[in-house]
Motif scaffolding. Sequence first.
Motif, PDB file in Angstrom:
ATOM      1  N   GLU A  12       0.839  -1.217   0.000  1.00  0.00           N
ATOM      2  CA  GLU A  12       0.000   0.000   0.000  1.00  0.00           C
ATOM      3  C   GLU A  12       0.868   1.259   0.000  1.00  0.00           C
ATOM      4  O   GLU A  12       0.596   2.215  -0.730  1.00  0.00           O
ATOM      5  CB  GLU A  12      -0.901   0.016   1.245  1.00  0.00           C
ATOM      6  CG  GLU A  12      -1.977  -1.058   1.248  1.00  0.00           C
ATOM      7  CD  GLU A  12      -3.078  -0.789   0.214  1.00  0.00           C
ATOM      8  OE1 GLU A  12      -3.295   0.396  -0.127  1.00  0.00           O
ATOM      9  OE2 GLU A  12      -3.674  -1.766  -0.263  1.00  0.00           O
ATOM     10  N   LEU A  13       1.891   1.261   0.833  1.00  0.00           N
ATOM     11  CA  LEU A  13       2.743   2.453   0.974  1.00  0.00           C
ATOM     12  C   LEU A  13       3.459   2.772  -0.337  1.00  0.00           C
ATOM     13  O   LEU A  13       3.453   3.927  -0.794  1.00  0.00           O
ATOM     14  CB  LEU A  13       3.760   2.241   2.099  1.00  0.00           C
ATOM     15  CG  LEU A  13       4.832   3.326   2.231  1.00  0.00           C
ATOM     16  CD1 LEU A  13       4.199   4.676   2.618  1.00  0.00           C
ATOM     17  CD2 LEU A  13       5.893   2.934   3.258  1.00  0.00           C
ATOM     18  N   ASN A  20       1.866   9.353  -5.865  1.00  0.00           N
ATOM     19  CA  ASN A  20       1.801  10.615  -5.135  1.00  0.00           C
ATOM     20  C   ASN A  20       0.451  10.802  -4.439  1.00  0.00           C
ATOM     21  O   ASN A  20      -0.087  11.913  -4.392  1.00  0.00           O
ATOM     22  CB  ASN A  20       2.129  11.805  -6.051  1.00  0.00           C
ATOM     23  CG  ASN A  20       2.740  12.960  -5.264  1.00  0.00           C
ATOM     24  OD1 ASN A  20       3.120  12.793  -4.101  1.00  0.00           O
ATOM     25  ND2 ASN A  20       2.803  14.135  -5.868  1.00  0.00           N
ATOM     26  N   ASP A  21      -0.090   9.713  -3.917  1.00  0.00           N
ATOM     27  CA  ASP A  21      -1.338   9.759  -3.151  1.00  0.00           C
ATOM     28  C   ASP A  21      -1.034   9.984  -1.680  1.00  0.00           C
ATOM     29  O   ASP A  21       0.001   9.559  -1.183  1.00  0.00           O
ATOM     30  CB  ASP A  21      -2.088   8.407  -3.269  1.00  0.00           C
ATOM     31  CG  ASP A  21      -2.723   8.243  -4.635  1.00  0.00           C
ATOM     32  OD1 ASP A  21      -2.876   9.263  -5.346  1.00  0.00           O
ATOM     33  OD2 ASP A  21      -3.039   7.092  -4.990  1.00  0.00           O
ATOM     34  N   ALA A  22      -1.985  10.617  -1.001  1.00  0.00           N
ATOM     35  CA  ALA A  22      -1.854  10.796   0.442  1.00  0.00           C
ATOM     36  C   ALA A  22      -1.994   9.438   1.135  1.00  0.00           C
ATOM     37  O   ALA A  22      -2.641   8.534   0.608  1.00  0.00           O
ATOM     38  CB  ALA A  22      -2.929  11.746   0.942  1.00  0.00           C
ATOM     39  N   GLU A  54      10.759   8.037  -8.671  1.00  0.00           N
ATOM     40  CA  GLU A  54       9.307   8.128  -8.884  1.00  0.00           C
ATOM     41  C   GLU A  54       8.559   8.738  -7.694  1.00  0.00           C
ATOM     42  O   GLU A  54       7.331   8.797  -7.702  1.00  0.00           O
ATOM     43  CB  GLU A  54       8.736   6.739  -9.227  1.00  0.00           C
ATOM     44  CG  GLU A  54       8.834   5.692  -8.133  1.00  0.00           C
ATOM     45  CD  GLU A  54      10.129   4.868  -8.158  1.00  0.00           C
ATOM     46  OE1 GLU A  54      11.209   5.475  -8.233  1.00  0.00           O
ATOM     47  OE2 GLU A  54      10.042   3.625  -8.070  1.00  0.00           O
ATOM     48  N   VAL A  55       9.288   9.210  -6.678  1.00  0.00           N
ATOM     49  CA  VAL A  55       8.610   9.794  -5.510  1.00  0.00           C
ATOM     50  C   VAL A  55       8.936  11.288  -5.427  1.00  0.00           C
ATOM     51  O   VAL A  55      10.104  11.678  -5.468  1.00  0.00           O
ATOM     52  CB  VAL A  55       9.037   9.076  -4.203  1.00  0.00           C
ATOM     53  CG1 VAL A  55       8.322   9.697  -3.010  1.00  0.00           C
ATOM     54  CG2 VAL A  55       8.740   7.573  -4.289  1.00  0.00           C
ATOM     55  N   ASP A  56       7.897  12.099  -5.314  1.00  0.00           N
ATOM     56  CA  ASP A  56       8.039  13.546  -5.204  1.00  0.00           C
ATOM     57  C   ASP A  56       8.929  13.886  -3.998  1.00  0.00           C
ATOM     58  O   ASP A  56       8.678  13.408  -2.881  1.00  0.00           O
ATOM     59  CB  ASP A  56       6.630  14.144  -5.010  1.00  0.00           C
ATOM     60  CG  ASP A  56       6.639  15.669  -5.084  1.00  0.00           C
ATOM     61  OD1 ASP A  56       7.701  16.268  -4.813  1.00  0.00           O
ATOM     62  OD2 ASP A  56       5.583  16.235  -5.408  1.00  0.00           O
ATOM     63  N   ALA A  57       9.964  14.706  -4.224  1.00  0.00           N
ATOM     64  CA  ALA A  57      10.924  15.021  -3.157  1.00  0.00           C
ATOM     65  C   ALA A  57      10.243  15.676  -1.952  1.00  0.00           C
ATOM     66  O   ALA A  57      10.728  15.584  -0.821  1.00  0.00           O
ATOM     67  CB  ALA A  57      12.032  15.923  -3.702  1.00  0.00           C
ATOM     68  N   ASP A  58       9.127  16.321  -2.180  1.00  0.00           N
ATOM     69  CA  ASP A  58       8.409  17.002  -1.108  1.00  0.00           C
ATOM     70  C   ASP A  58       7.837  16.021  -0.067  1.00  0.00           C
ATOM     71  O   ASP A  58       7.517  16.410   1.051  1.00  0.00           O
ATOM     72  CB  ASP A  58       7.276  17.832  -1.727  1.00  0.00           C
ATOM     73  CG  ASP A  58       6.726  18.861  -0.753  1.00  0.00           C
ATOM     74  OD1 ASP A  58       7.542  19.477  -0.039  1.00  0.00           O
ATOM     75  OD2 ASP A  58       5.497  19.028  -0.701  1.00  0.00           O
ATOM     76  N   ARG A  59       7.714  14.744  -0.447  1.00  0.00           N
ATOM     77  CA  ARG A  59       7.141  13.769   0.494  1.00  0.00           C
ATOM     78  C   ARG A  59       8.056  13.519   1.702  1.00  0.00           C
ATOM     79  O   ARG A  59       7.638  12.917   2.683  1.00  0.00           O
ATOM     80  CB  ARG A  59       6.874  12.417  -0.201  1.00  0.00           C
ATOM     81  CG  ARG A  59       5.932  12.455  -1.391  1.00  0.00           C
ATOM     82  CD  ARG A  59       4.552  12.986  -1.078  1.00  0.00           C
ATOM     83  NE  ARG A  59       3.700  12.167  -0.206  1.00  0.00           N
ATOM     84  CZ  ARG A  59       2.929  11.163  -0.618  1.00  0.00           C
ATOM     85  NH1 ARG A  59       2.918  10.813  -1.884  1.00  0.00           N
ATOM     86  NH2 ARG A  59       2.158  10.517   0.248  1.00  0.00           N
ATOM     87  N   ASP A  62       6.263  14.974   4.550  1.00  0.00           N
ATOM     88  CA  ASP A  62       4.825  14.734   4.584  1.00  0.00           C
ATOM     89  C   ASP A  62       4.446  14.258   5.996  1.00  0.00           C
ATOM     90  O   ASP A  62       4.925  13.209   6.442  1.00  0.00           O
ATOM     91  CB  ASP A  62       4.501  13.659   3.533  1.00  0.00           C
ATOM     92  CG  ASP A  62       3.044  13.233   3.526  1.00  0.00           C
ATOM     93  OD1 ASP A  62       2.368  13.335   4.569  1.00  0.00           O
ATOM     94  OD2 ASP A  62       2.590  12.785   2.459  1.00  0.00           O
ATOM     95  N   PRO A  63       3.608  15.019   6.728  1.00  0.00           N
ATOM     96  CA  PRO A  63       3.323  14.662   8.129  1.00  0.00           C
ATOM     97  C   PRO A  63       2.718  13.268   8.280  1.00  0.00           C
ATOM     98  O   PRO A  63       2.973  12.594   9.282  1.00  0.00           O
ATOM     99  CB  PRO A  63       2.330  15.724   8.597  1.00  0.00           C
ATOM    100  CG  PRO A  63       2.288  16.763   7.542  1.00  0.00           C
ATOM    101  CD  PRO A  63       2.917  16.230   6.291  1.00  0.00           C
ATOM    102  N   ASP A  64       1.919  12.831   7.297  1.00  0.00           N
ATOM    103  CA  ASP A  64       1.325  11.492   7.413  1.00  0.00           C
ATOM    104  C   ASP A  64       2.383  10.409   7.288  1.00  0.00           C
ATOM    105  O   ASP A  64       2.340   9.386   7.975  1.00  0.00           O
ATOM    106  CB  ASP A  64       0.243  11.294   6.344  1.00  0.00           C
ATOM    107  CG  ASP A  64      -0.950  12.216   6.590  1.00  0.00           C
ATOM    108  OD1 ASP A  64      -1.326  12.375   7.776  1.00  0.00           O
ATOM    109  OD2 ASP A  64      -1.471  12.792   5.617  1.00  0.00           O
TER     110      ASP A  64
END
Lengths: 313, 66
Positions: A12-13, A20-22, A54-59, A62-64
């Motif tokens: 899932e993760l 780029n889903d929450a 493939e992962v946005d650097a901003d993550r 990401d607080p979650d």
Amino acid sequence: MLPAARGRLSEELFAALAANDAVSERSIPRPDSPDDEQIALWALYELHYRGFDEVDADREWDPDLLRLRRDLERSFEERLRTWVSIPEAAGPVSEVIEKLIAVDDAPSIARFVQRRATGDQVRTVLQHRSIYHLKESDPVSWIVPRLEAGPKAALAGLQFDEYGSGQPSRLHHRLFADGLRAAELDDTYGRYIDEAPVEILELNNAMSLFGLHRRWRGAGLGHLAVFEATSSLPSRQMAQGLRRLGFPEPVAHYYDEHVEADAVHEQLALRLICDVLVEEEPDQRDSVLFGAATCLELEARYARKILRQWDAA
Amino acid sequence: MSVDEPDVIMCPDGPMLLRGHHRVADESGEVFETERPFSAVCRCGKSATRPWCDGSHKLLRRTKTT
């Protein structure tokens, strides 16, 4: 590239990261095995190192994701505490750590490589070790800004040496990459993560856990001291084994360099870093010893696993 | 540099730790230059990489205690 999932949580993760889903507590299941937990934790830590294409650097912040990471860390910490106890001996931590190492009875992968391992077995070890050696010393760099002048200056000196004293060609993870290529293995960062057993993930994740949390700075330095103090002699055995098997010189050279460098780093880490830290901040003593004992325990678990697999223990 | 910051440190049962740049002459007079921020000079005489320490003193200690 994101690693392969090892269970429901990592599946899932990694899907959410790639799309780029929450993520939310509801959408992410609990880990269904230590493998699942550790690969998820490894990937979350990697967001702070090199990230994934493939992962946005901003993550990274990401607080979650940070909340999920904290939950995984807590269960990992609990497991470490059941495996590792803090020795209660008196005296300077350098002496206590040296005694811990002296009574450690873990089997030695280096001795096996020196005497009996096959080329394929050595290639497997190199692949497993590449997860750390291609970012060698990086987890410890997080600790530098959290120290007072004494241990900070000594640690900066140690790290400067790890990083080639300003010369990229002498930087330790570069030396390992050179060795991998010479051995006709892939030196791409993280390339062999799917081959890494859970014990290798635990070794790596413990270093990131200690490095990324200020409250664990003592443990990070205790871990460093054991890592360095158990490196010189085994590195010589590794180099001898690699030459016995006819591996190209750059692979053996990586280990030659560690015979000499780590004989220095061991003394620095024990005496000018750990002892001085605990003198200045006595409340760090248990943390330093916990980190030291953790390093021995996790290395022992990996060695037992792999040598048993080869029927060599 | 203050007195509590020595740049030559004797390690118990271990090498002599040097901080900074030094030129070290071995027993035969050959001179070696340090290349690291810190260096460890062999004191047990058993190192294979003399004048530098390679951890061999630990093998001596082990034989002594067993």
